[in-house]
Enzyme design. Structure first.
Site, PDB file in Angstrom:
ATOM      1  N   ASP A 144       0.770  -1.182   0.142  1.00 22.82           N
ATOM      2  CA  ASP A 144       0.017  -0.012  -0.070  1.00 22.82           C
ATOM      3  C   ASP A 144       0.743   1.297  -0.130  1.00 22.82           C
ATOM      4  OD1 ASP A 144      -2.548   0.513  -0.442  1.00 22.82           O
ATOM      5  OD2 ASP A 144      -3.261   0.205   1.592  1.00 22.82           O
ATOM      6  N   ASP A 145       1.896   1.331   0.818  1.00 21.00           N
ATOM      7  CA  ASP A 145       2.705   2.551   0.814  1.00 21.00           C
ATOM      8  C   ASP A 145       3.459   2.420  -0.374  1.00 21.00           C
ATOM      9  OD1 ASP A 145       2.718   3.991   3.369  1.00 21.00           O
ATOM     10  OD2 ASP A 145       2.474   2.012   4.086  1.00 21.00           O
TER      11      ASP A 145
END
Length: 628
Positions: free
Chosen positions: A372-373
């Site tokens: 996600d990051d």
């Protein structure tokens, strides 16, 4: 309408600009209730570190969160209160030395605890805290034999089949359970009056018979594979210790998490380290470094969210029209560039073909990247790729790492691929599916598809894209929604899935999109907004909050915008709600929008009230202004 949208966008941009730190990051708090505040008091008292100012500040915050009935809650609509949170608060306040049992607030807390079964039904991790500090007995058997860490990767159950979060927490727990370690001090309170059967209470991991059976199975596997000579027990202890020490971040914490660092400190004490050993002091200082201030009260963050905040804000600001050469964006992207992971981590065990290139969540995260990051950081940097060579190099590494992290089933996990063994879901450990596994999820898979579709040149028939699309089709709920693993909850997952599918060419007329749109429109509130209760993840079905929030509304509106070529009444009402409530400051603003463990760990991201309304307004303007 569009004049108001422009005004709203401008207001949000101005607020965000003012909050940027000098290093380019946004350091909005990562707020997780009172647990970490409680544990910090207990840790300091256990180590006899008399940081009275900090202890008093934490006492004040804990007391400020108490309900009138004496309990503490994890979220606004959690019924009368949370038994585990109340026990932790009661214990830490007594251990602080600043609050006595005779205090009316403590009497109300005790009454709530007794009324709700005393220490019988508290969470496993709360029981572990009590066992570590002399308030609970360890069981006569180990919940997991430490020799587990020696099993080869060819074994169906081995150490690296657990998720990285599971390993990080289980490693010190295995050491502590093996040693049956307990530490008391002259300030330790006595909680014996919280249970009428204290002498019979043990640290029971849900069902002791099932644990004994699992323990026996693991022992048999170890015996068969390595014979278990006596010296291998000590070898396992040393390997577990080495695992922790090799994953200490520059700030002294164990993988940057509060719980893992807390447990590591006690594990090292059980192995003979002194309370003032440099590793322990550095770890405590690392935890103190995650201190933040919220509404005038000091809060110990579980971790920091600086990379997450900065990547999402950098992306949202540029979507709203802030150019990539604006000083705010340049500083943010420079910060992200410096935080890219360029060395191998545990993820490489399950993904040997991958080359480092991801991003982590926290400012000090150097070991543990996540999907996600990584997609969020790549979105923020996207407009720099053709202008500055170093961003092109960073981009290529990030994209290649991301593609290698896809699970065999077509979805994307958070931290490590293919660590979703069904064996672990059968284990009698509370919340095993959250602690021990890292499955594909609709939010991660949808957000990855959105990035691949909107920011790369990969064709929609690319095998990775197609397998992810099929995973989302297979995992759509009967009502048309998707479950979001890391947010609250079905609105979040549906937003991610719809925007992801649309980005890779799935038509608005596809049944999957139409069902999702119908579901979102069905659950819209009369004021034009959306709101979802944290009870959704507990019940494994959508539970309405019965009031609207900015973030839930932004997610729902953004999903509808992506799925409709023309604006409609649902979208307009949602946009109106956002514009009217941009300055909203009540309990709905602070209501958790993220979760890490259903029923026990919820997150209020202070940045979300800016990020997602800004995205929704920007996408509304971009898509519909020319058609109006």
């Amino acid at each position: 309408m569009f004049n108001k949208v422009n005004d709203g966008i401008g207001q949000l941009i101005d607020s965000i600009r003012k909050d940027q730190s000098s290093n380019g990051a946004w350091t909005y708090p990562f707020e997780t209730g009172i647990s970490t505040d409680c544990y910090m008091i207990i840790l300091l008292r256990s180590l006899e570190i008399n940081d009275e100012k900090l202890i008093q500040q934490l006492v004040e915050r804990i007391l400020s969160r108490q309900e009138d009935n004496g309990a503490w809650k994890l979220f606004y609509d959690e019924g009368e209160g949370n038994i585990s949170a109340t026990v932790e608060a009661y214990y830490s306040l007594l251990y602080s030395g600043y609050i006595k049992k005779q205090d009316p607030k403590m009497k109300r807390a005790k009454s709530f605890i007794i009324k709700n079964g005393g220490l019988k039904d508290i969470h496993m991790l709360t029981k572990l805290l009590l066992a570590l500090t002399g308030q609970h007995r360890w069981p006569p058997y180990n919940p997991l034999p430490v020799e587990l860490i020696l099993l080869p990767h060819s074994c169906p159950i081995h150490f690296y089949r657990f998720s990285v979060f599971g390993r990080a927490n289980l490693t010190p727990i295995m050491i502590l359970a093996d040693k049956k370690y307990s530490l008391t001090t002259k300030m330790s309170p006595d909680l014996s009056d919280l249970s009428s059967k204290r002498n019979e209470d043990e640290l029971d991991f849900r069902n002791s018979q099932e644990w004994r059976s699992f323990y026996s199975t693991i022992k048999q596997a170890i015996n068969q594979l390595i014979g278990l000579p006596s010296h291998l027990h000590q070898l396992a202890i040393e390997k577990a210790k080495h695992y922790m020490l090799q994953r200490i971040e520059p700030d002294g914490t164990f993988l940057g998490y509060f719980s893992t660092t807390f447990l590591m400190i006690f594990a090292l004490l059980s192995l003979g380290h002194s309370k003032n050993h440099p590793i322990i002091i550095n770890a405590v200082n690392g935890l103190k470094g995650m201190k933040t201030v919220i509404d005038g009260h000091v809060h110990m963050q579980y971790t920091t969210a600086d990379v997450w905040n900065t990547s999402l804000l950098g992306y949202a600001l540029q979507e709203a029209g802030v150019p990539s050469n604006d000083s705010m964006i340049k500083k943010a992207n420079h910060y992200l560039l410096q935080r890219q992971h360029l060395k191998y981590g545990d993820w490489a065990v399950q993904n040997p073909a991958g080359v480092p290139g991801g991003w982590g969540f926290a400012d000090m995260n150097t070991i543990q990247p996540d999907v996600d990051d990584t997609t969020a950081s790549l979105r923020s940097m996207a407009r720099m790729v053709k202008k500055v060579p170093v961003y092109r190099q960073s981009w290529d590494r990030g994209l290649q790492w991301l593609l290698t992290m896809q699970n065999d089933n077509g979805g994307w996990p958070a931290f490590e691929k293919n660590t979703d063994s069904k064996l672990f879901s059968l284990l009698p450990i509370e919340k095993a599916e959250y602690i021990l596994t890292d499955p594909s999820s609709a939010d991660l898979t949808g957000r990855t598809l959105e990035y691949l579709g909107n920011y790369t040149n990969l064709l929609n028939n690319y095998s990775s894209v197609q397998s992810a699309i099929q995973w989302l089709y297979r995992n759509q709920e009967d009502d048309g929604s998707w479950y979001g693993r890391w947010g609250i909850c079905y609105i979040y997952g549906t937003w991610a899935a719809v925007t992801g599918l649309r980005a890779v060419g799935v038509l608005t007329t596809h049944s999957s999109i139409k069902r999702a749109v119908t579901w979102l429109e069905t659950i819209q509130n009369s004021d034009g907004g959306w709101g979802e209760s944290c009870n959704s993840d507990r019940n494994q079905k959508y539970v309405p909050l019965k009031t609207s929030t900015l973030t839930h509304t932004a997610w729902a509106v953004d999903a509808l915008i992506s799925a409709n070529d023309k604006s409609n009444n649902s979208i307009k009402k949602g946009i109106d709600f956002l514009l009217i409530n941009l300055n909203q400051a009540d309990w709905t603003t602070t209501y958790p929008k993220g979760q890490g463990m259903a029923g026990d760990f919820y997150i209020h991201y202070h940045s979300y009230r800016y990020i997602f309304p800004l995205l929704a307004l920007a996408h509304y303007k971009k898509k519909y202004k020319q058609k109006s």
